[in-house]
Design a protein around this motif. Structure first.
Motif, PDB file in Angstrom:
ATOM      1  N   PRO A  26       0.831  -1.205   0.000  1.00  0.00           N
ATOM      2  CA  PRO A  26       0.000   0.000   0.000  1.00  0.00           C
ATOM      3  C   PRO A  26       0.869   1.259   0.000  1.00  0.00           C
ATOM      4  CG  PRO A  26      -0.708  -1.524   1.709  1.00  0.00           C
ATOM      5  CD  PRO A  26       0.549  -2.062   1.141  1.00  0.00           C
ATOM      6  N   CYS A  27       0.313   2.328  -0.448  1.00  0.00           N
ATOM      7  CA  CYS A  27       1.036   3.594  -0.559  1.00  0.00           C
ATOM      8  C   CYS A  27       1.563   4.062   0.800  1.00  0.00           C
ATOM      9  CB  CYS A  27       0.117   4.642  -1.175  1.00  0.00           C
ATOM     10  SG  CYS A  27       0.921   6.220  -1.467  1.00  0.00           S
ATOM     11  N   LEU A  28       0.815   3.863   1.852  1.00  0.00           N
ATOM     12  CA  LEU A  28       1.245   4.290   3.181  1.00  0.00           C
ATOM     13  C   LEU A  28       2.521   3.571   3.609  1.00  0.00           C
ATOM     14  CD1 LEU A  28       0.723   5.965   5.708  1.00  0.00           C
ATOM     15  CD2 LEU A  28      -0.678   4.089   6.560  1.00  0.00           C
ATOM     16  N   VAL A  29       2.617   2.282   3.320  1.00  0.00           N
ATOM     17  CA  VAL A  29       3.809   1.522   3.679  1.00  0.00           C
ATOM     18  C   VAL A  29       5.008   2.028   2.885  1.00  0.00           C
ATOM     19  CG1 VAL A  29       4.858  -0.773   3.693  1.00  0.00           C
ATOM     20  CG2 VAL A  29       2.472  -0.497   4.337  1.00  0.00           C
ATOM     21  N   GLN A  30       4.800   2.341   1.620  1.00  0.00           N
ATOM     22  CA  GLN A  30       5.890   2.890   0.817  1.00  0.00           C
ATOM     23  C   GLN A  30       6.351   4.236   1.370  1.00  0.00           C
ATOM     24  OE1 GLN A  30       4.719   3.036  -3.266  1.00  0.00           O
ATOM     25  NE2 GLN A  30       4.854   0.825  -3.535  1.00  0.00           N
ATOM     26  N   ILE A  31       5.426   5.048   1.824  1.00  0.00           N
ATOM     27  CA  ILE A  31       5.786   6.350   2.398  1.00  0.00           C
ATOM     28  C   ILE A  31       6.583   6.154   3.686  1.00  0.00           C
ATOM     29  CG2 ILE A  31       4.854   8.422   3.500  1.00  0.00           C
ATOM     30  CD1 ILE A  31       2.573   8.282   1.425  1.00  0.00           C
ATOM     31  N   VAL A  32       6.140   5.242   4.540  1.00  0.00           N
ATOM     32  CA  VAL A  32       6.846   4.989   5.794  1.00  0.00           C
ATOM     33  C   VAL A  32       8.252   4.456   5.524  1.00  0.00           C
ATOM     34  CG1 VAL A  32       6.872   3.519   7.848  1.00  0.00           C
ATOM     35  CG2 VAL A  32       4.772   4.668   7.174  1.00  0.00           C
ATOM     36  N   LEU A  33       8.375   3.534   4.564  1.00  0.00           N
ATOM     37  CA  LEU A  33       9.691   3.008   4.225  1.00  0.00           C
ATOM     38  C   LEU A  33      10.596   4.094   3.659  1.00  0.00           C
ATOM     39  CD1 LEU A  33       8.817  -0.463   2.649  1.00  0.00           C
ATOM     40  CD2 LEU A  33       9.907  -0.014   4.842  1.00  0.00           C
ATOM     41  N   SER A  34      10.045   4.979   2.862  1.00  0.00           N
ATOM     42  CA  SER A  34      10.838   6.074   2.299  1.00  0.00           C
ATOM     43  C   SER A  34      11.302   7.035   3.385  1.00  0.00           C
ATOM     44  CB  SER A  34      10.027   6.834   1.250  1.00  0.00           C
ATOM     45  OG  SER A  34       9.672   6.003   0.191  1.00  0.00           O
ATOM     46  N   VAL A  35      10.410   7.379   4.315  1.00  0.00           N
ATOM     47  CA  VAL A  35      10.783   8.271   5.416  1.00  0.00           C
ATOM     48  C   VAL A  35      11.867   7.623   6.275  1.00  0.00           C
ATOM     49  CG1 VAL A  35       9.939   9.326   7.555  1.00  0.00           C
ATOM     50  CG2 VAL A  35       8.614   9.528   5.444  1.00  0.00           C
ATOM     51  N   GLN A  36      11.732   6.333   6.531  1.00  0.00           N
ATOM     52  CA  GLN A  36      12.739   5.639   7.333  1.00  0.00           C
ATOM     53  C   GLN A  36      14.080   5.610   6.606  1.00  0.00           C
ATOM     54  OE1 GLN A  36      11.955   1.535   8.238  1.00  0.00           O
ATOM     55  NE2 GLN A  36      13.602   1.433   9.712  1.00  0.00           N
ATOM     56  N   LEU A  37      14.054   5.390   5.314  1.00  0.00           N
ATOM     57  CA  LEU A  37      15.288   5.378   4.537  1.00  0.00           C
ATOM     58  C   LEU A  37      16.007   6.716   4.627  1.00  0.00           C
ATOM     59  CD1 LEU A  37      17.010   3.843   2.279  1.00  0.00           C
ATOM     60  CD2 LEU A  37      15.755   5.317   0.740  1.00  0.00           C
ATOM     61  N   PHE A  38      15.280   7.801   4.448  1.00  0.00           N
ATOM     62  CA  PHE A  38      15.908   9.116   4.498  1.00  0.00           C
ATOM     63  C   PHE A  38      16.316   9.510   5.920  1.00  0.00           C
ATOM     64  CE2 PHE A  38      13.748   9.450   0.358  1.00  0.00           C
ATOM     65  CZ  PHE A  38      14.886   9.700  -0.413  1.00  0.00           C
ATOM     66  N   ALA A  39      15.591   9.032   6.931  1.00  0.00           N
ATOM     67  CA  ALA A  39      15.991   9.297   8.315  1.00  0.00           C
ATOM     68  C   ALA A  39      17.302   8.580   8.629  1.00  0.00           C
ATOM     69  CB  ALA A  39      14.897   8.849   9.275  1.00  0.00           C
ATOM     70  N   LEU A  40      17.431   7.349   8.175  1.00  0.00           N
ATOM     71  CA  LEU A  40      18.679   6.625   8.387  1.00  0.00           C
ATOM     72  C   LEU A  40      19.825   7.247   7.603  1.00  0.00           C
ATOM     73  CD1 LEU A  40      17.393   2.946   8.349  1.00  0.00           C
ATOM     74  CD2 LEU A  40      18.299   4.214  10.286  1.00  0.00           C
ATOM     75  N   LEU A  41      19.536   7.733   6.413  1.00  0.00           N
ATOM     76  CA  LEU A  41      20.554   8.431   5.633  1.00  0.00           C
ATOM     77  C   LEU A  41      21.039   9.673   6.383  1.00  0.00           C
ATOM     78  CD1 LEU A  41      22.111   8.861   2.930  1.00  0.00           C
ATOM     79  CD2 LEU A  41      20.166  10.248   2.227  1.00  0.00           C
ATOM     80  N   ALA A  42      20.110  10.457   6.904  1.00  0.00           N
ATOM     81  CA  ALA A  42      20.477  11.666   7.643  1.00  0.00           C
ATOM     82  C   ALA A  42      21.255  11.315   8.908  1.00  0.00           C
ATOM     83  CB  ALA A  42      19.225  12.472   7.990  1.00  0.00           C
ATOM     84  N   TYR A  43      20.859  10.253   9.594  1.00  0.00           N
ATOM     85  CA  TYR A  43      21.556   9.822  10.802  1.00  0.00           C
ATOM     86  C   TYR A  43      22.999   9.435  10.486  1.00  0.00           C
ATOM     87  CZ  TYR A  43      22.753   6.955  14.832  1.00  0.00           C
ATOM     88  OH  TYR A  43      23.385   6.426  15.914  1.00  0.00           O
ATOM     89  N   ASN A  44      23.189   8.669   9.417  1.00  0.00           N
ATOM     90  CA  ASN A  44      24.537   8.235   9.060  1.00  0.00           C
ATOM     91  C   ASN A  44      25.396   9.387   8.548  1.00  0.00           C
ATOM     92  OD1 ASN A  44      24.396   5.494   9.775  1.00  0.00           O
ATOM     93  ND2 ASN A  44      23.219   5.058   7.947  1.00  0.00           N
ATOM     94  N   ALA A  46      25.069  12.523   9.478  1.00  0.00           N
ATOM     95  CA  ALA A  46      25.409  13.288  10.685  1.00  0.00           C
ATOM     96  C   ALA A  46      26.515  12.585  11.468  1.00  0.00           C
ATOM     97  CB  ALA A  46      24.175  13.483  11.559  1.00  0.00           C
ATOM     98  N   GLY A  47      26.451  11.269  11.548  1.00  0.00           N
ATOM     99  CA  GLY A  47      27.494  10.513  12.233  1.00  0.00           C
ATOM    100  C   GLY A  47      28.844  10.656  11.561  1.00  0.00           C
ATOM    101  N   MET A  48      28.854  10.659  10.246  1.00  0.00           N
ATOM    102  CA  MET A  48      30.115  10.843   9.520  1.00  0.00           C
ATOM    103  C   MET A  48      30.659  12.253   9.714  1.00  0.00           C
ATOM    104  SD  MET A  48      30.854   7.952   8.318  1.00  0.00           S
ATOM    105  CE  MET A  48      32.190   8.363   7.249  1.00  0.00           C
ATOM    106  N   MET A  49      29.759  13.231   9.782  1.00  0.00           N
ATOM    107  CA  MET A  49      30.204  14.607  10.015  1.00  0.00           C
ATOM    108  C   MET A  49      30.781  14.757  11.419  1.00  0.00           C
ATOM    109  SD  MET A  49      27.222  16.715   8.046  1.00  0.00           S
ATOM    110  CE  MET A  49      27.851  18.313   8.496  1.00  0.00           C
ATOM    111  N   VAL A  50      30.150  14.132  12.405  1.00  0.00           N
ATOM    112  CA  VAL A  50      30.677  14.171  13.778  1.00  0.00           C
ATOM    113  C   VAL A  50      32.053  13.513  13.812  1.00  0.00           C
ATOM    114  CG1 VAL A  50      30.368  13.190  16.089  1.00  0.00           C
ATOM    115  CG2 VAL A  50      28.469  14.322  14.953  1.00  0.00           C
ATOM    116  N   THR A  51      32.185  12.373  13.139  1.00  0.00           N
ATOM    117  CA  THR A  51      33.474  11.686  13.108  1.00  0.00           C
ATOM    118  C   THR A  51      34.532  12.554  12.444  1.00  0.00           C
ATOM    119  OG1 THR A  51      32.345   9.555  13.005  1.00  0.00           O
ATOM    120  CG2 THR A  51      34.653   9.590  12.378  1.00  0.00           C
TER     121      THR A  51
END
Length: 101
Positions: A26-44, A46-51
């Protein structure tokens, strides 16, 4: 460096979009997966910038402190009007042990 990465990034983005369109979800699941993907991208990123700026030891300390902050957020949600006693967790007899380690 970005110039040499552009074909790879473009191919990766197109491959991701093609994969998401082929998923029979369903479209909602695709949206949630996309948001999670970009949140993990931003987290990583940010982690590389801190390092890069502060060092690997500081990043390791932040990673270990993350558990403490999540636990404190759970207590905050339970005991304030933000969670209304339904979100988070209450202080238990084992909370002293959690706070110590």
């Amino acid at each position: 460096m970005l110039k040499c990465m552009r074909p790879f990034l473009l191919h990766s983005i197109l491959h991701f979009l093609l994969s998401m369109s082929l998923l029979p979800l369903p479209c909602l699941v695709q949206i949630v997966l996309s948001v999670q993907l970009f949140a993990l991208l931003a987290y990583n990123v940010a982690g590389m910038m801190v390092t890069g700026h502060l060092g690997a030891v500081f990043r390791t300390v932040l990673e270990t402190m993350r558990t403490l902050f999540v636990w404190l957020l759970g207590l905050l949600l339970f005991y304030t009007s933000l969670g209304g006693g339904e979100l988070g967790e209450s202080w238990s007899r084992w909370s002293y042990l959690q706070a110590a380690g």
